[in-house]
Design a protein around this motif. Structure first.
Motif, PDB file in Angstrom:
ATOM      1  N   GLU A  36       0.616  -1.207   0.031  1.00 35.73           N
ATOM      2  CA  GLU A  36       0.031   0.054  -0.326  1.00 35.73           C
ATOM      3  C   GLU A  36       1.010   1.287   0.129  1.00 35.73           C
ATOM      4  OE1 GLU A  36      -3.448   0.668  -0.199  1.00 35.73           O
ATOM      5  OE2 GLU A  36      -3.567  -1.489  -0.394  1.00 35.73           O
ATOM      6  N   ASP A  37       0.431   2.437  -0.597  1.00 35.27           N
ATOM      7  CA  ASP A  37       1.061   3.692  -0.465  1.00 35.27           C
ATOM      8  C   ASP A  37       0.262   4.255   0.728  1.00 35.27           C
ATOM      9  OD1 ASP A  37       2.120   3.275  -2.975  1.00 35.27           O
ATOM     10  OD2 ASP A  37       0.659   4.188  -3.877  1.00 35.27           O
ATOM     11  N   LEU A  38       1.353   4.737   1.600  1.00 28.60           N
ATOM     12  CA  LEU A  38       0.923   5.329   2.931  1.00 28.60           C
ATOM     13  C   LEU A  38       0.405   6.750   2.746  1.00 28.60           C
ATOM     14  CD1 LEU A  38       3.507   4.352   5.417  1.00 28.60           C
ATOM     15  CD2 LEU A  38       1.569   3.347   5.474  1.00 28.60           C
ATOM     16  N   PRO A  39      -0.562   7.171   3.396  1.00 25.56           N
ATOM     17  CA  PRO A  39      -1.191   8.816   3.227  1.00 25.56           C
ATOM     18  C   PRO A  39      -0.054   9.435   3.727  1.00 25.56           C
ATOM     19  CG  PRO A  39      -2.732   7.421   4.456  1.00 25.56           C
ATOM     20  CD  PRO A  39      -1.510   6.516   4.230  1.00 25.56           C
ATOM     21  N   THR A  40       0.002  10.708   3.115  1.00 21.95           N
ATOM     22  CA  THR A  40       1.223  11.542   3.151  1.00 21.95           C
ATOM     23  C   THR A  40       1.376  11.897   4.779  1.00 21.95           C
ATOM     24  OG1 THR A  40       0.850  12.674   1.363  1.00 21.95           O
ATOM     25  CG2 THR A  40       2.294  13.873   2.641  1.00 21.95           C
ATOM     26  N   VAL A  41       0.237  12.242   5.563  1.00 21.54           N
ATOM     27  CA  VAL A  41       0.396  12.513   7.008  1.00 21.54           C
ATOM     28  C   VAL A  41       0.934  11.318   7.804  1.00 21.54           C
ATOM     29  CG1 VAL A  41      -2.078  11.420   7.471  1.00 21.54           C
ATOM     30  CG2 VAL A  41      -1.167  13.220   8.868  1.00 21.54           C
ATOM     31  N   HIS A  42       0.630  10.037   7.341  1.00 19.59           N
ATOM     32  CA  HIS A  42       1.379   9.003   8.088  1.00 19.59           C
ATOM     33  C   HIS A  42       2.825   8.977   7.656  1.00 19.59           C
ATOM     34  CE1 HIS A  42      -2.445   8.051  10.119  1.00 19.59           C
ATOM     35  NE2 HIS A  42      -2.963   8.118   8.663  1.00 19.59           N
ATOM     36  N   ALA A  43       2.901   9.143   6.414  1.00 24.73           N
ATOM     37  CA  ALA A  43       4.416   9.132   6.135  1.00 24.73           C
ATOM     38  C   ALA A  43       5.412  10.073   6.808  1.00 24.73           C
ATOM     39  CB  ALA A  43       4.403   9.259   4.363  1.00 24.73           C
ATOM     40  N   ARG A  44       4.809  11.207   7.035  1.00 25.28           N
ATOM     41  CA  ARG A  44       5.426  12.135   7.696  1.00 25.28           C
ATOM     42  C   ARG A  44       5.700  11.826   9.109  1.00 25.28           C
ATOM     43  NH1 ARG A  44       2.992  16.441   5.673  1.00 25.28           N
ATOM     44  NH2 ARG A  44       4.921  17.250   4.687  1.00 25.28           N
ATOM     45  N   ALA A  45       4.505  11.312   9.493  1.00 25.46           N
ATOM     46  CA  ALA A  45       4.635  10.900  11.047  1.00 25.46           C
ATOM     47  C   ALA A  45       5.793   9.758  11.133  1.00 25.46           C
ATOM     48  CB  ALA A  45       3.419  10.433  11.694  1.00 25.46           C
ATOM     49  N   LEU A  46       5.643   9.088  10.391  1.00 22.12           N
ATOM     50  CA  LEU A  46       6.796   7.852  10.458  1.00 22.12           C
ATOM     51  C   LEU A  46       8.009   8.451  10.194  1.00 22.12           C
ATOM     52  CD1 LEU A  46       6.521   4.782  10.625  1.00 22.12           C
ATOM     53  CD2 LEU A  46       6.681   4.687   8.195  1.00 22.12           C
ATOM     54  N   PHE A  47       8.461   9.415   9.398  1.00 20.89           N
ATOM     55  CA  PHE A  47       9.623   9.997   9.053  1.00 20.89           C
ATOM     56  C   PHE A  47      10.148  10.785  10.298  1.00 20.89           C
ATOM     57  CE2 PHE A  47       9.341  10.149   4.293  1.00 20.89           C
ATOM     58  CZ  PHE A  47       9.717   8.897   4.138  1.00 20.89           C
ATOM     59  N   ASP A  48       9.066  11.570  10.965  1.00 16.79           N
ATOM     60  CA  ASP A  48       9.427  12.377  12.132  1.00 16.79           C
ATOM     61  C   ASP A  48       9.761  11.567  13.149  1.00 16.79           C
ATOM     62  OD1 ASP A  48       8.960  14.596  10.731  1.00 16.79           O
ATOM     63  OD2 ASP A  48       7.079  15.001  11.584  1.00 16.79           O
ATOM     64  N   ALA A  49       9.139  10.371  13.503  1.00 19.05           N
ATOM     65  CA  ALA A  49       9.392   9.369  14.714  1.00 19.05           C
ATOM     66  C   ALA A  49      10.704   8.674  14.534  1.00 19.05           C
ATOM     67  CB  ALA A  49       8.335   8.401  14.642  1.00 19.05           C
ATOM     68  N   ARG A  50      11.086   8.199  13.320  1.00 26.42           N
ATOM     69  CA  ARG A  50      12.302   7.914  12.936  1.00 26.42           C
ATOM     70  C   ARG A  50      13.387   8.919  13.261  1.00 26.42           C
ATOM     71  NH1 ARG A  50      15.051   4.397  14.315  1.00 26.42           N
ATOM     72  NH2 ARG A  50      16.587   3.694  12.850  1.00 26.42           N
TER      73      ARG A  50
END
Length: 189
Positions: A128-142
């Motif tokens: 699946e392609d992640l929604p942008t808001v979740h991709a941003r949250a994932l990158f920020d958390a990492r």
């Protein structure tokens, strides 16, 4: 470190490696010297399951006692810490240009609704392609070195929105999705 991963953090690190501008050091001693620039041996040693004296000795070139498990852990640390600025730039470019963060995973899921909690016994293979808001949250958390549980929670929310609830209106998306068992995860961006 191109092996299949069951860790969201490691899978993100492997995907980030595709955006490096320079290759990391290859020899264990050189890798350790690089890692010891930003931290001392006492902080690094527990992550390598070694004593600080051994880490210092290995960085000096004396590889007595350095086994394949230690080499793998050193490689994992290099992937985790190599070129953080290049990693951040790549993430910003992906997010600012509506880039696609695709996740491929094999996992079991748990669903929590107003009626209770349901465990799905099937291992679902999803891409699946992640929604942008979740991709941003994932990158920020990492970037802030969040723990694996938080990364899995963010990923589960993104998978829930992208796959499980994509056809439902917003007022009906009242269930929560959690990853109960992760067998494989890989990111592409």
């Amino acid at each position: 470190m191109a092996h299949p991963s069951t860790s969201v953090a490691e899978a993100l690190d492997v995907a980030d490696a595709r955006h490096w501008t320079r290759r990391p050091p290859v020899r264990p001693a050189t890798r350790l010297r690089h890692l010891l620039r930003d931290q001392d041996a006492a902080d690094l040693a527990p992550r390598l399951f070694a004593y600080p004296d051994a880490v210092t000795r290995w960085a000096a070139g004396d590889t007595v006692g350095l086994n394949p498990a230690h080499r793998t852990l050193i490689e994992r640390e290099i992937y985790r810490t190599w070129q953080p600025d290049a990693r951040r730039r790549a993430h910003q470019q992906i997010l600012h240009h509506d880039g696609c963060v695709t996740v491929q995973l094999h996992a079991r899921f748990t669903y929590t609704t107003s009626c209770g909690e349901f465990h799905d016994p099937r291992v679902r293979p999803l891409t699946e392609d992640l929604p942008t808001v979740h991709a941003r949250a994932l990158f920020d958390a990492r970037h802030r070195d969040a723990d694996e549980d938080e990364l899995r929670c963010i990923l589960a929310d993104g998978i829930g929105e992208a796959y499980f609830f994509h056809a439902l209106p917003a007022d009906q998306q009242q269930a929560a999705v959690a990853i109960s068992d992760l067998h494989f995860v890989q990111f592409h961006y």
